[in-house]
Design an enzyme around this catalytic site. Structure first.
Site, PDB file in Angstrom:
ATOM      1  N   ASP A  41       0.834  -1.196   0.000  1.00  0.00           N
ATOM      2  CA  ASP A  41       0.000   0.000   0.000  1.00  0.00           C
ATOM      3  C   ASP A  41       0.877   1.257   0.000  1.00  0.00           C
ATOM      4  O   ASP A  41       1.777   1.393   0.840  1.00  0.00           O
ATOM      5  CB  ASP A  41      -0.893   0.004   1.237  1.00  0.00           C
ATOM      6  CG  ASP A  41      -1.682  -1.288   1.367  1.00  0.00           C
ATOM      7  OD1 ASP A  41      -2.760  -1.380   0.776  1.00  0.00           O
ATOM      8  OD2 ASP A  41      -1.178  -2.218   2.042  1.00  0.00           O
ATOM      9  N   ASP A  96     -20.950   3.297  14.790  1.00  0.00           N
ATOM     10  CA  ASP A  96     -20.490   4.658  14.501  1.00  0.00           C
ATOM     11  C   ASP A  96     -21.468   5.337  13.554  1.00  0.00           C
ATOM     12  O   ASP A  96     -22.643   4.957  13.489  1.00  0.00           O
ATOM     13  CB  ASP A  96     -19.080   4.586  13.905  1.00  0.00           C
ATOM     14  CG  ASP A  96     -18.208   5.758  14.325  1.00  0.00           C
ATOM     15  OD1 ASP A  96     -18.499   6.878  13.872  1.00  0.00           O
ATOM     16  OD2 ASP A  96     -17.241   5.564  15.080  1.00  0.00           O
ATOM     17  N   PRO A 134     -12.587   2.774  -2.040  1.00  0.00           N
ATOM     18  CA  PRO A 134     -11.637   1.837  -2.670  1.00  0.00           C
ATOM     19  C   PRO A 134     -10.761   1.070  -1.690  1.00  0.00           C
ATOM     20  O   PRO A 134     -10.210   0.030  -2.052  1.00  0.00           O
ATOM     21  CB  PRO A 134     -10.795   2.740  -3.579  1.00  0.00           C
ATOM     22  CG  PRO A 134     -11.031   4.130  -3.096  1.00  0.00           C
ATOM     23  CD  PRO A 134     -12.414   4.148  -2.551  1.00  0.00           C
ATOM     24  N   ASP A 158     -32.815   1.105   7.751  1.00  0.00           N
ATOM     25  CA  ASP A 158     -32.739   0.432   6.459  1.00  0.00           C
ATOM     26  C   ASP A 158     -31.469  -0.415   6.395  1.00  0.00           C
ATOM     27  O   ASP A 158     -30.705  -0.491   7.351  1.00  0.00           O
ATOM     28  CB  ASP A 158     -32.790   1.435   5.304  1.00  0.00           C
ATOM     29  CG  ASP A 158     -31.708   2.496   5.384  1.00  0.00           C
ATOM     30  OD1 ASP A 158     -30.521   2.128   5.548  1.00  0.00           O
ATOM     31  OD2 ASP A 158     -32.027   3.693   5.284  1.00  0.00           O
ATOM     32  N   HIS A 183     -16.680  10.028  10.256  1.00  0.00           N
ATOM     33  CA  HIS A 183     -16.052   9.467  11.453  1.00  0.00           C
ATOM     34  C   HIS A 183     -15.985   7.945  11.390  1.00  0.00           C
ATOM     35  O   HIS A 183     -14.936   7.335  11.601  1.00  0.00           O
ATOM     36  CB  HIS A 183     -16.847   9.926  12.679  1.00  0.00           C
ATOM     37  CG  HIS A 183     -16.213   9.597  13.994  1.00  0.00           C
ATOM     38  ND1 HIS A 183     -16.377   8.378  14.610  1.00  0.00           N
ATOM     39  CD2 HIS A 183     -15.431  10.334  14.816  1.00  0.00           C
ATOM     40  CE1 HIS A 183     -15.728   8.378  15.769  1.00  0.00           C
ATOM     41  NE2 HIS A 183     -15.135   9.550  15.916  1.00  0.00           N
ATOM     42  N   ASN A 185      -3.284  -4.208  -1.071  1.00  0.00           N
ATOM     43  CA  ASN A 185      -4.094  -4.148  -2.284  1.00  0.00           C
ATOM     44  C   ASN A 185      -3.584  -3.097  -3.265  1.00  0.00           C
ATOM     45  O   ASN A 185      -4.264  -2.767  -4.232  1.00  0.00           O
ATOM     46  CB  ASN A 185      -5.567  -3.877  -1.947  1.00  0.00           C
ATOM     47  CG  ASN A 185      -5.781  -2.499  -1.325  1.00  0.00           C
ATOM     48  OD1 ASN A 185      -4.846  -1.893  -0.814  1.00  0.00           O
ATOM     49  ND2 ASN A 185      -7.019  -2.007  -1.359  1.00  0.00           N
ATOM     50  N   SER A 209     -10.955   8.353  19.582  1.00  0.00           N
ATOM     51  CA  SER A 209     -11.732   7.648  18.559  1.00  0.00           C
ATOM     52  C   SER A 209     -10.840   6.872  17.607  1.00  0.00           C
ATOM     53  O   SER A 209     -11.273   5.879  17.019  1.00  0.00           O
ATOM     54  CB  SER A 209     -12.562   8.651  17.745  1.00  0.00           C
ATOM     55  OG  SER A 209     -13.681   9.086  18.447  1.00  0.00           O
TER      56      SER A 209
END
Length: 424
Positions: free
Chosen positions: A133, A166, A174, A225, A234, A248, A404
């Protein structure tokens, strides 16, 4: 809450936990290599009933019972100057097996002999793994925790699901699309609850947010839904830290390399410009996560009594729970983190000290990188964001700071541990 900085994407910080090195064993998907026909054994220094091991008798016994060659000493010893620990090394030998056999099973049998301290094959461990990466070197926590060494022992397993409670997840980002959980028990688009879990067409998690009156323009805050898309950013940032797609050839790498994300949208972006998570929706998300096979759940927000109810249900059903300690720079770490069955995570800066904003408390279980723009090095935690977005322009990766960010990094480690020890 988080603070955002998007001008710099160079990261260096610390995390004060690690993944211990342990003996590798076979798994269904990965065969651990070892030298054919060779076993390594260490004799005990004394028999359980007292006295020294008769090595010649032990070797003769092994040759007869297990059809192995006469053991050969592994370490040569000094004839003049004796070194500390030499006596231990003098009890380690190799034995050869002439006929094809499962060496790990044979080693387990020999290890049960009263004269033997341990027995194992000569394992061929893989070298440390560096993903391809392009932003890997800009994610400082990975180098601090020696993630490449950890990945040489165990990468994340795709069956290990990390629930992200969250603001949702940009599930077609991607660097996230390939690691989003796919509920294979559900047939998409037929408007039927195929798996009988109470949710229709929940192919990639669930959006629990409903009846929200202050949702910002473009938000989805009306009804529950099956589309847990993120409109705030976030949850997407947290997801990239926990298990963003790794090796990847795109963007970032994550410590939880190979684990998958279960999006559990419980929050939204408000008209006041802030992001919020509903305690009630978060509690429901914990139950959903446990009922649908999550191994880990991360909540990077505050908690309440009703959250504890859902979280405790998840814990009782085998889910590891990580929760951010908070950014109040005070002696307060939240209700959920205070529970002994949940991990409260504080944040550290690039100097291995508490981040300037991080809450602290005796109930905090662990500290991990969270970024700290005021630490002197100006580093945040680089991860994925909603793309495209009016908040982040055309950027796909942005630095944030906050507990966080620390909490999903611990969730990623839990995912690695679970991947290596499926029964834990």
């Amino acid at each position: 809450m988080i603070l955002q900085k998007s001008t710099s994407i160079i990261l260096f910080l610390i995390i004060i936990f690690g993944l211990g090195f342990s003996k590798q064993t076979k798994s269904a998907k990965e065969k651990i290599l070892y030298e054919p026909g060779v076993l390594v054994i260490k004799l005990k220094g004394a028999v359980p009933t007292g006295g020294q091991i008769d090595r010649a008798a032990a070797f003769s016994y092994f040759e007869s019972k297990y059809n192995v060659s006469k053991p050969e000493l592994v370490f040569s010893t000094r004839s003049v100057k004796k070194m500390k620990g030499e006596k231990e090394l003098e009890r380690i030998y190799t034995m050869r097996v002439s006929t094809p056999t499962d060496l790990e099973i044979l080693a387990q049998k020999i290890a049960q002999e009263p004269q033997v301290e341990f027995a194992e094959p000569n394992y061929y461990f893989p070298l440390n793994v560096i993903p391809n990466d392009p932003l890997y070197n800009q994610i400082y926590p990975l180098s601090i925790v020696k993630a490449d060494t950890a990945w040489g022992i165990q990468k994340g397993d795709s069956t290990v699901l990390i629930g992200i409670i969250d603001s949702g997840v940009d599930w077609d980002h991607p660097d996230l699309a390939s690691v989003i959980w796919n509920n294979s028990d559900e047939i998409p688009g037929n408007n039927i609850d195929d798996d009988g879990n109470g949710y229709i067409d929940d192919i990639r998690g669930w959006d629990f947010v409903a009846n929200v009156s202050d949702a910002a323009a473009g938000e989805d805050g009306t009804v529950e839904d099956n589309n847990p898309m993120d409109f705030d950013g976030h949850g997407t940032h947290v997801s990239g830290i926990a298990a963003g797609a790794t090796n990847n050839g795109t963007g970032i790498a994550s410590l939880g390399w190979g684990c998958r994300i279960m999006p559990l949208r419980s929050g939204w972006h408000s008209t006041d410009g802030n992001g919020y998570v509903s305690s009630l929706y978060a509690s429901k998300a914990y139950k959903y996560a446990a009922d649908n096979g999550a191994a880990v759940c991360n909540q990077s927000s505050g908690t309440s009594e009703v959250v504890l109810e859902g979280a405790l249900y998840a814990f009782k059903n085998g889910v590891v729970i990580t929760n951010s300690a908070g950014n109040s720079n005070s002696d307060f770490a939240g209700l959920l983190g205070a529970e002994p069955w949940a991990l409260s995570v504080a944040a550290t800066n690039s100097n291995d000290n508490r981040a300037s904003y991080s809450s602290y408390n005796s109930k905090v279980d662990i500290s991990a990188p969270g970024g700290d723009f005021s630490s002197g090095n100006g580093n945040g935690f680089l991860s994925t964001v909603v793309h495209p977005s009016s908040f982040f322009g055309n950027q796909q990766y942005v630095e944030f700071q906050g507990t966080s960010m620390s909490s999903p990094f611990v969730a990623a480690l839990a995912g690695l541990v679970k991947s290596k020890n499926k029964t834990w």
